[in-house]
Design a protein around this motif. Structure first.
Motif, short mmCIF file in Angstrom:
data_model
loop_
_atom_site.label_atom_id
_atom_site.label_comp_id
_atom_site.label_asym_id
_atom_site.label_seq_id
_atom_site.Cartn_x
_atom_site.Cartn_y
_atom_site.Cartn_z
N ALA A 1 16.75 44.65 11.68
CA ALA A 1 15.77 45.63 11.20
C ALA A 1 14.42 44.97 10.94
CB ALA A 1 16.28 46.30 9.93
N ALA A 2 14.43 43.75 10.46
CA ALA A 2 13.19 43.02 10.18
C ALA A 2 13.32 41.62 10.78
CB ALA A 2 12.95 42.95 8.69
N PRO A 3 12.91 41.45 12.03
CA PRO A 3 13.13 40.16 12.71
C PRO A 3 12.36 38.99 12.12
CG PRO A 3 11.87 41.66 14.09
CD PRO A 3 12.28 42.43 12.88
N ASN A 4 11.30 39.26 11.38
CA ASN A 4 10.52 38.15 10.82
C ASN A 4 11.02 37.74 9.43
OD1 ASN A 4 9.66 40.40 9.50
ND2 ASN A 4 7.48 39.99 9.73
N VAL A 5 12.19 38.18 9.04
CA VAL A 5 12.74 37.84 7.73
C VAL A 5 12.94 36.33 7.62
CG1 VAL A 5 14.79 38.05 6.27
CG2 VAL A 5 13.78 40.06 7.30
N ILE A 6 13.42 35.73 8.69
CA ILE A 6 13.67 34.28 8.69
C ILE A 6 12.35 33.53 8.49
CG2 ILE A 6 14.52 32.33 10.05
CD1 ILE A 6 16.74 34.12 9.19
N GLN A 7 11.30 33.97 9.17
CA GLN A 7 10.00 33.31 9.01
C GLN A 7 9.47 33.48 7.59
OE1 GLN A 7 7.74 35.20 12.09
NE2 GLN A 7 8.37 33.72 13.66
N GLU A 8 9.61 34.67 7.03
CA GLU A 8 9.17 34.90 5.66
C GLU A 8 9.96 34.05 4.68
OE1 GLU A 8 9.15 39.02 4.60
OE2 GLU A 8 8.03 39.59 6.40
N LEU A 9 11.24 33.96 4.90
CA LEU A 9 12.09 33.12 4.05
C LEU A 9 11.67 31.66 4.14
CD1 LEU A 9 14.58 32.93 2.20
CD2 LEU A 9 15.96 32.66 4.27
N GLU A 10 11.40 31.20 5.35
CA GLU A 10 10.95 29.82 5.53
C GLU A 10 9.61 29.58 4.84
OE1 GLU A 10 9.85 26.71 9.13
OE2 GLU A 10 10.37 28.77 9.61
N GLN A 11 8.69 30.53 4.96
CA GLN A 11 7.38 30.38 4.32
C GLN A 11 7.51 30.35 2.80
OE1 GLN A 11 5.23 33.69 5.92
NE2 GLN A 11 4.73 32.66 7.85
N ASN A 12 8.36 31.22 2.26
CA ASN A 12 8.55 31.24 0.81
C ASN A 12 9.19 29.96 0.31
OD1 ASN A 12 7.43 33.76 0.40
ND2 ASN A 12 9.36 34.83 0.67
N MET A 13 10.17 29.46 1.05
CA MET A 13 10.82 28.21 0.64
C MET A 13 9.84 27.04 0.73
SD MET A 13 14.59 28.74 2.33
CE MET A 13 15.16 27.11 1.93
N THR A 14 9.01 27.04 1.76
CA THR A 14 8.01 25.97 1.91
C THR A 14 7.00 26.03 0.77
OG1 THR A 14 8.25 26.06 4.30
CG2 THR A 14 6.26 25.02 3.45
N ALA A 15 6.54 27.22 0.43
CA ALA A 15 5.57 27.36 -0.66
C ALA A 15 6.17 26.91 -1.99
CB ALA A 15 5.10 28.81 -0.76
N ARG A 16 7.42 27.29 -2.23
CA ARG A 16 8.07 26.87 -3.48
C ARG A 16 8.24 25.35 -3.51
NH1 ARG A 16 9.80 30.72 -7.34
NH2 ARG A 16 9.72 32.74 -6.37
N GLN A 17 8.60 24.77 -2.39
CA GLN A 17 8.78 23.32 -2.35
C GLN A 17 7.46 22.61 -2.57
OE1 GLN A 17 11.73 21.72 -2.20
NE2 GLN A 17 10.64 19.80 -2.49
N GLN A 18 6.39 23.13 -1.99
CA GLN A 18 5.07 22.52 -2.19
C GLN A 18 4.65 22.63 -3.65
OE1 GLN A 18 2.62 24.60 0.63
NE2 GLN A 18 3.12 23.20 2.31
N GLY A 19 4.92 23.77 -4.28
CA GLY A 19 4.61 23.92 -5.70
C GLY A 19 5.40 22.95 -6.55
N TYR A 20 6.67 22.79 -6.22
CA TYR A 20 7.52 21.85 -6.96
C TYR A 20 7.00 20.42 -6.78
CZ TYR A 20 11.54 19.01 -8.19
OH TYR A 20 12.35 18.04 -8.73
N ASN A 21 6.68 20.06 -5.55
CA ASN A 21 6.16 18.71 -5.30
C ASN A 21 4.86 18.46 -6.05
OD1 ASN A 21 8.30 18.18 -3.60
ND2 ASN A 21 7.18 18.63 -1.74
N TYR A 22 3.99 19.47 -6.10
CA TYR A 22 2.74 19.32 -6.83
C TYR A 22 3.01 19.14 -8.31
CZ TYR A 22 -1.70 20.43 -9.01
OH TYR A 22 -2.81 20.38 -9.78
N ALA A 23 3.89 19.95 -8.85
CA ALA A 23 4.20 19.85 -10.28
C ALA A 23 4.82 18.49 -10.62
CB ALA A 23 5.14 20.97 -10.70
N MET A 24 5.65 17.98 -9.74
CA MET A 24 6.28 16.69 -10.00
C MET A 24 5.28 15.54 -9.85
SD MET A 24 9.24 17.36 -11.01
CE MET A 24 9.97 15.75 -11.05
N SER A 25 4.23 15.75 -9.07
CA SER A 25 3.26 14.67 -8.86
C SER A 25 2.27 14.54 -10.02
CB SER A 25 2.49 14.90 -7.56
OG SER A 25 1.61 15.99 -7.70
N LEU A 26 2.18 15.56 -10.87
CA LEU A 26 1.26 15.49 -12.00
C LEU A 26 1.74 14.43 -12.98
CD1 LEU A 26 0.68 19.27 -12.67
CD2 LEU A 26 -0.84 17.69 -11.51
N SER A 27 0.83 13.63 -13.45
CA SER A 27 1.22 12.61 -14.42
C SER A 27 1.22 13.20 -15.82
CB SER A 27 0.27 11.42 -14.35
OG SER A 27 -1.03 11.83 -14.69
#
Length: 118
Positions: free
Chosen positions: A31-57
Motif C-alpha cells: 500500500a505504501a512502497p516507500n515505507v522502508i525508505q521512511e523507516l530507514e530515514q527515521n532510524m538514521t535521524a535517530r542514530q545521528q541524534g544519539y551520536n550527537y548527544a553522546m559526543s557532547l562533553s
C-alpha cells in the motif's frame, strides 16, 4: 491420542496466525512502497541524534574547576554563570515563561462537586 490431536490443532492455529501477520505486513508494504525508505530515514535521524548527544562533553566536576577552565578559555562570564549555575538559568526560563505565556492556573474541582454529578 488426545495430545496428538491437540498438537495438530495448535500447529494449525500457529500457521494461521503466521499467515495473518505476514499478509498484513505484505499489504502494508504494498500500500505504501516507500515505507522502508521512511523507516530507514527515521532510524538514521535517530542514530545521528544519539551520536550527537553522546559526543557532547559533560561539564567538568566540580563546578569550580569548570569555572576555571571556562575562564582560561576566554569564555564570557555570563555564559559561564549559565553553564555552572543551571538552577539560576532554569529559574530565569520559568520566569520568562510565566511572563510571556500568561497561562491561567488550572482549577481543580472539589471532589464533593464531582460526586454531585453522579
Amino acid at each position: 491420542m488426545m495430545s496428538i490431536t491437540h498438537r495438530q490443532a495448535q500447529r494449525g492455529q500457529s500457521m494461521v496466525e503466521y499467515l495473518v501477520v505476514v499478509s498484513a505486513l505484505l499489504v502494508a508494504f504494498l500500500a505504501a512502497p516507500n515505507v522502508i525508505q521512511e523507516l530507514e530515514q527515521n532510524m538514521t535521524a535517530r542514530q545521528q541524534g544519539y551520536n550527537y548527544a553522546m559526543s557532547l562533553s559533560q561539564i567538568p566536576y566540580p563546578l569550580k574547576t569548570a569555572t576555571k577552565i571556562y575562564t582560561a578559555e576566554g569564555m564570557d562570564s555570563a555564559l559561564i554563570d549559565k553553564l555552572t549555575k543551571p538552577q539560576k538559568s532554569i529559574d530565569e526560563f520559568n520566569d520568562l515563561l510565566d511572563k510571556n505565556l500568561n497561562l491561567p492556573t488550572p482549577q481543580v474541582p472539589d471532589w464533593r462537586s464531582v460526586l454531585k454529578v453522579f
